[in-house]
Enzyme design. Structure first.
Site, PDB file in Angstrom:
ATOM      1  N   CYS A  95       0.805  -1.236   0.000  1.00 23.75           N
ATOM      2  CA  CYS A  95       0.000   0.000   0.000  1.00 23.75           C
ATOM      3  C   CYS A  95       0.837   1.285   0.000  1.00 23.75           C
ATOM      4  O   CYS A  95       1.337   1.667  -1.044  1.00 23.75           O
ATOM      5  CB  CYS A  95      -0.977  -0.057   1.156  1.00 23.75           C
ATOM      6  SG  CYS A  95      -2.388   1.023   0.933  1.00 23.75           S
ATOM      7  N   HIS A 196      -3.586  -5.636   2.482  1.00 29.68           N
ATOM      8  CA  HIS A 196      -3.135  -5.744   3.877  1.00 29.68           C
ATOM      9  C   HIS A 196      -3.677  -7.066   4.444  1.00 29.68           C
ATOM     10  O   HIS A 196      -4.283  -7.860   3.741  1.00 29.68           O
ATOM     11  CB  HIS A 196      -3.745  -4.604   4.712  1.00 29.68           C
ATOM     12  CG  HIS A 196      -3.274  -3.244   4.369  1.00 29.68           C
ATOM     13  ND1 HIS A 196      -2.067  -2.730   4.782  1.00 29.68           N
ATOM     14  CD2 HIS A 196      -3.860  -2.252   3.650  1.00 29.68           C
ATOM     15  CE1 HIS A 196      -1.944  -1.484   4.356  1.00 29.68           C
ATOM     16  NE2 HIS A 196      -3.015  -1.170   3.663  1.00 29.68           N
TER      17      HIS A 196
HETATM   18  N1  GLN Z   1      -2.065   6.905   2.666  1.00 30.97           N
HETATM   19  C1  GLN Z   1      -2.196   6.074   1.469  1.00 30.97           C
HETATM   20  C2  GLN Z   1      -3.631   6.117   0.909  1.00 30.97           C
HETATM   21  O1  GLN Z   1      -4.534   6.546   1.605  1.00 30.97           O
HETATM   22  C3  GLN Z   1      -1.793   4.648   1.784  1.00 30.97           C
HETATM   23  C4  GLN Z   1      -2.732   3.979   2.795  1.00 30.97           C
HETATM   24  C5  GLN Z   1      -2.220   2.631   3.289  1.00 30.97           C
HETATM   25  O2  GLN Z   1      -1.032   2.361   3.326  1.00 30.97           O
HETATM   26  N2  GLN Z   1      -3.166   1.769   3.747  1.00 30.97           N
HETATM   27  O3  GLN Z   1      -3.842   5.684  -0.214  1.00 30.97           O
END
Ligand code: GLN
Length: 252
Positions: A95, A196
């Site tokens: 992510c 995740h």
């Molecule tokens: N901040 C980034 C987004 O909102 C990544 C989020 C994350 O790592 N879950 O896309």
């Protein structure tokens, strides 16, 4: 004793939705096979790592603010990371880390966080905090010619564009952006994904794919991994796949 040297990037900053669990699963699946998992943690202010010294580099997810903090530090290693990717070191990026290895990440406030530009994609969040890709995901992935379903869940505002080699085809949930049927980014030695979970606890085959690649490269052999008892993992997968893919059938 065989060993894999794993660099765990920004464990204190990029740690969303159990991503640390990926390190735990790698350790478990290595040590169960009598292989040492030498995990080195790196964060801002620690000794400068040489990425080429490692067999596997892992980085998890993070909120926009955390990404902007560490991006200034990460960018220092752009050339060394590129060399490590080209040398075949395995990178598992989840992510927020996935986003930062691209050209840039434009946050929900419209702020541009420069990425490493190691890979050609870029990410832009929708400037509405309520518009996020959140939910369970199932993708179909081809690992060395074997199709397998990979399960996880996503929570990202960022919408990722210009991915020419996706990690998988979406069977349930969102992909690199709302409604995209491509998810993640994939090269021989790079898996970058929005899944995740932690990703590897739900996908033992994927964990072993990464372990085998890393051992084959390090010891220059076609490693045969001793099978582990994944009864519980597979029971869990069966439940999740029945639930999510039945949902797809019921509302195509
Ligand atoms: N901040 C980034 C987004 O909102 C990544 C989020 C994350 O790592 N879950 O896309």
């Amino acid at each position: 004793m065989k060993e894999l040297k794993i660099l765990y990037l920004y464990p204190d900053i990029l740690e969303l939705y159990g991503d640390y669990g990926n390190i735990q699963i790698l350790k478990y699946r290595l040590e169960k096979r009598g292989i040492k998992a030498n995990v080195i943690r790196y964060s801002i202010g620690d000794d400068v790592p040489n990425f080429k010294d490692y067999d596997l580099v892992f980085a998890g997810g993070g909120a926009d603010q955390e990404q902007s903090i560490l991006a200034k530090d990460l960018i220092k290693y752009k050339d060394n990371i590129k060399e490590a990717v080209d040398a075949g070191v395995f990178f598992l990026l989840i992510c927020g880390a996935y986003q930062l290895f691209g050209k840039y990440y434009k946050g929900v406030e419209g702020n541009i966080i420069p990425g490493l530009d190691v890979f050609p994609y870029y990410t832009e969040a929708i400037n509405d905090r309520k518009k996020r890709c959140i939910g369970n995901i199932v993708i179909n992935v081809n690992l060395n010619g074997k199709e397998t379903k990979v399960i996880g869940f996503g929570n990202h505002g960022g919408q990722t564009y210009d991915v020419e080699t996706p990690f998988g085809k979406v069977l349930f949930g969102n992909g690199n952006k709302f409604g995209d049927d491509n998810e993640g980014f994939f090269l021989k030695n790079v898996i970058a994904t929005y899944l995740h979970g932690p990703l590897l606890s739900k996908n033992p085959e994927l964990a072993d794919f990464i372990i085998k690649y890393s051992l084959d490269r390090k010891y220059n052999e076609d490693t045969v991994l001793e099978p582990l008892d994944d009864t519980f993992e597979n029971l869990c997968r069966k439940q999740l796949l029945n639930r999510f893919l039945a949902e797809t059938k019921n509302n195509p």
